[in-house]
Enzyme design. Structure first.
Site, PDB file in Angstrom:
ATOM      1  N   ASP A  20       0.838  -1.209   0.000  1.00 12.32           N
ATOM      2  CA  ASP A  20       0.000   0.000   0.000  1.00 12.32           C
ATOM      3  C   ASP A  20       0.872   1.257   0.000  1.00 12.32           C
ATOM      4  O   ASP A  20       0.816   2.060   0.939  1.00 12.32           O
ATOM      5  CB  ASP A  20      -0.931  -0.014   1.212  1.00 12.32           C
ATOM      6  CG  ASP A  20      -0.158  -0.079   2.541  1.00 12.32           C
ATOM      7  OD1 ASP A  20      -0.735   0.333   3.571  1.00 12.32           O
ATOM      8  OD2 ASP A  20       1.007  -0.510   2.556  1.00 12.32           O
ATOM      9  N   ASP A  49       6.793   1.255   1.839  1.00 12.77           N
ATOM     10  CA  ASP A  49       6.591   0.251   0.778  1.00 12.77           C
ATOM     11  C   ASP A  49       7.480   0.577  -0.411  1.00 12.77           C
ATOM     12  O   ASP A  49       8.118  -0.304  -0.997  1.00 12.77           O
ATOM     13  CB  ASP A  49       5.132   0.235   0.304  1.00 12.77           C
ATOM     14  CG  ASP A  49       4.136  -0.024   1.401  1.00 12.77           C
ATOM     15  OD1 ASP A  49       3.873   0.899   2.185  1.00 12.77           O
ATOM     16  OD2 ASP A  49       3.650  -1.149   1.502  1.00 12.77           O
ATOM     17  N   THR A  90       3.209  -6.074   2.330  1.00 13.48           N
ATOM     18  CA  THR A  90       3.643  -5.032   3.267  1.00 13.48           C
ATOM     19  C   THR A  90       2.507  -4.054   3.546  1.00 13.48           C
ATOM     20  O   THR A  90       2.728  -2.869   3.815  1.00 13.48           O
ATOM     21  CB  THR A  90       4.863  -4.256   2.698  1.00 13.48           C
ATOM     22  OG1 THR A  90       4.513  -3.742   1.398  1.00 13.48           O
ATOM     23  CG2 THR A  90       6.082  -5.146   2.592  1.00 13.48           C
ATOM     24  N   PHE A 145      -0.788  -1.144  12.213  1.00 18.70           N
ATOM     25  CA  PHE A 145      -1.689  -0.650  11.176  1.00 18.70           C
ATOM     26  C   PHE A 145      -2.120  -1.727  10.178  1.00 18.70           C
ATOM     27  O   PHE A 145      -3.312  -1.856   9.885  1.00 18.70           O
ATOM     28  CB  PHE A 145      -1.025   0.509  10.420  1.00 18.70           C
ATOM     29  CG  PHE A 145      -1.874   1.014   9.287  1.00 18.70           C
ATOM     30  CD1 PHE A 145      -1.655   0.557   7.989  1.00 18.70           C
ATOM     31  CD2 PHE A 145      -2.909   1.908   9.517  1.00 18.70           C
ATOM     32  CE1 PHE A 145      -2.461   1.005   6.937  1.00 18.70           C
ATOM     33  CE2 PHE A 145      -3.720   2.353   8.474  1.00 18.70           C
ATOM     34  CZ  PHE A 145      -3.498   1.902   7.181  1.00 18.70           C
ATOM     35  N   HIS A 195       9.905  -0.222   8.336  1.00 11.98           N
ATOM     36  CA  HIS A 195       9.065  -1.414   8.487  1.00 11.98           C
ATOM     37  C   HIS A 195       9.142  -2.336   7.261  1.00 11.98           C
ATOM     38  O   HIS A 195       9.575  -3.489   7.353  1.00 11.98           O
ATOM     39  CB  HIS A 195       7.590  -1.004   8.658  1.00 11.98           C
ATOM     40  CG  HIS A 195       7.305  -0.081   9.801  1.00 11.98           C
ATOM     41  ND1 HIS A 195       7.439  -0.434  11.134  1.00 11.98           N
ATOM     42  CD2 HIS A 195       6.845   1.194   9.802  1.00 11.98           C
ATOM     43  CE1 HIS A 195       7.087   0.585  11.894  1.00 11.98           C
ATOM     44  NE2 HIS A 195       6.726   1.576  11.132  1.00 11.98           N
ATOM     45  N   ASP A 196       8.674  -1.840   6.129  1.00 12.39           N
ATOM     46  CA  ASP A 196       8.504  -2.701   4.954  1.00 12.39           C
ATOM     47  C   ASP A 196       9.828  -3.159   4.345  1.00 12.39           C
ATOM     48  O   ASP A 196       9.947  -4.329   3.945  1.00 12.39           O
ATOM     49  CB  ASP A 196       7.639  -1.976   3.910  1.00 12.39           C
ATOM     50  CG  ASP A 196       6.225  -1.716   4.424  1.00 12.39           C
ATOM     51  OD1 ASP A 196       5.534  -0.843   3.853  1.00 12.39           O
ATOM     52  OD2 ASP A 196       5.814  -2.375   5.397  1.00 12.39           O
TER      53      ASP A 196
HETATM   54  O1  RIB Z   1       2.612  -0.343  10.681  1.00 16.80           O
HETATM   55  C1  RIB Z   1       3.508  -0.136   9.616  1.00 16.80           C
HETATM   56  C2  RIB Z   1       2.912  -0.591   8.322  1.00 16.80           C
HETATM   57  O2  RIB Z   1       1.717   0.141   8.060  1.00 16.80           O
HETATM   58  C3  RIB Z   1       3.817  -0.339   7.106  1.00 16.80           C
HETATM   59  O3  RIB Z   1       3.582  -1.332   6.156  1.00 16.80           O
HETATM   60  C4  RIB Z   1       3.345   0.979   6.600  1.00 16.80           C
HETATM   61  O4  RIB Z   1       3.572   1.126   5.180  1.00 16.80           O
HETATM   62  C5  RIB Z   1       1.876   0.882   6.860  1.00 16.80           C
HETATM   63  O5  RIB Z   1       1.291   0.158   5.778  1.00 16.80           O
HETATM   64 CA    CA Z   2       2.950  -0.708   3.893  1.00 18.06          CA
END
Ligand code: RIB
Ligand code: CA
Length: 311
Positions: A13, A18, A126, A167, A241-242
């Site tokens: 997303d 990402d 992701t 999330f 994160h991703d």
């Molecule tokens: O919580 C982090 C995630 O949520 C990541 O993938 C960020 O891109 C959002 O999608």
């Molecule tokens: Ca993401």
């Protein structure tokens, strides 16, 4: 001995992390990218689809990409535009997509591609797991035909969107439950490790000093991201994160893993969307391999070196 590249479908997303994750994947010869499927999440699907085209254009890639689910299975849609900006890619002078998305729906692409390559394809979602859950409902034979799913999502501890939920899990808890109960080989890269991988000002400077467009745009995106994390979490930068989920496929040894049962809370309320991780497998057999540690410096060194290979 060079191993055969791993066939991969990226799903996400975009969303600025990402984007950085997908540039890492596009620059890594260990992966054979088959396509990218976009899903609702950080911003709405029309934007995540357009941003997917932009990410590919910036890397000079003609990889096919596909539009997927525009909303969660049951709950109302969530947005993270406050973190990723209204467009989802807060940077100036981004290129236009070289091509539009394919006509084929993302879910049909996932089903068709996995069936064509039984046992070979790794999926790296992701974002929310809506596309994958729909694929598993459309094709109940799919989970056992997938090499593995490596998902950035969830947490063995606190959430980020709520005290309990991360999330991607909260954006579609019902989809996450379908995937986690499907029997698919599954690795989870959660906040408990990704929040240890911060894009500090020094790391943003190193990206900018790569001297290429990918480094410059990554630095611009992560600078915006840092302002959000500084204000919201008092951290010196945004969490990568991703990109860590992609790195977990390229070099699994960068993380420490533990098999354990993971349940998804789908009851609304305080724990809605929580990935309930049974660290000591006291309740039932494990259904996931969960990251519990990360070599952050080695991860960032990999990310920096690979982004330097792109235009
Ligand atoms: O919580 C982090 C995630 O949520 C990541 O993938 C960020 O891109 C959002 O999608
Ligand atoms: Ca993401």
């Amino acid at each position: 001995m060079t191993l055969r590249p791993i066939p991969v479908i990226l799903d996400g997303d975009p969303g600025l992390d990402d984007a950085v994750a997908w540039w890492l994947a596009l620059a890594s010869p260990e992966l054979h990218l088959l396509g990218i499927t976009a899903v609702h999440g950080n911003v709405g699907l029309p934007l995540t689809v357009q941003n997917t085209g932009t990410v590919l254009a910036l890397a000079g890639s003609n990889l096919p990409y596909f539009a997927g689910a525009d909303r969660p299975l049951i709950r109302e849609g969530l947005s993270a535009a406050s973190v990723h900006g209204q467009t989802g890619l807060p940077a100036k002078h981004l290129p236009q997509p070289r091509q539009g998305p394919q006509q084929e729906h993302a879910v049909d692409f996932i089903v068709r591609t996995v069936r064509e390559r039984p046992g070979e394809v790794t999926l790296i979602p992701t974002g929310p797991l809506t596309n994958l859950a729909l694929a598993f409902r459309l094709a109940p034979d799919l989970p056992e035909k997938i090499r593995e799913v490596v998902w950035m999502g969830g947490s063995t501890g606190h959430g980020n969107r709520t005290p309990a939920a991360e999330f991607n899990a909260l954006a579609d808890p019902h989809a996450a439950r379908i995937v986690f109960e499907s029997g698919v080989r599954l690795r989870m890269v959660g906040l408990n490790v990704t929040m240890q991988c911060i894009a500090t000002p020094e790391r943003i400077a190193a990206l900018r000093e790569l001297g290429n467009r990918t480094g410059a745009v990554s630095a611009e995106l992560l600078t915006f991201y840092a302002s959000v994390y500084r204000e919201r979490y008092g951290l010196s930068g945004g969490a990568l994160h991703d990109p860590l989920a992609v790195a977990a496929v390229i070099r699994p040894e960068l993380l420490d893993w533990r098999n354990m049962p993971v349940d998804i809370e789908t009851q609304e309320g305080l724990n809605f969307g929580r990935t309930v991780c049974d660290l000591y497998s006291t309740t039932r057999p494990a259904n996931a391999k969960v990251a519990i540690g990360v070599q952050d410096a080695d991860f960032f060194a990999l990310l920096l070196e690979r982004l330097g290979r792109l235009p």
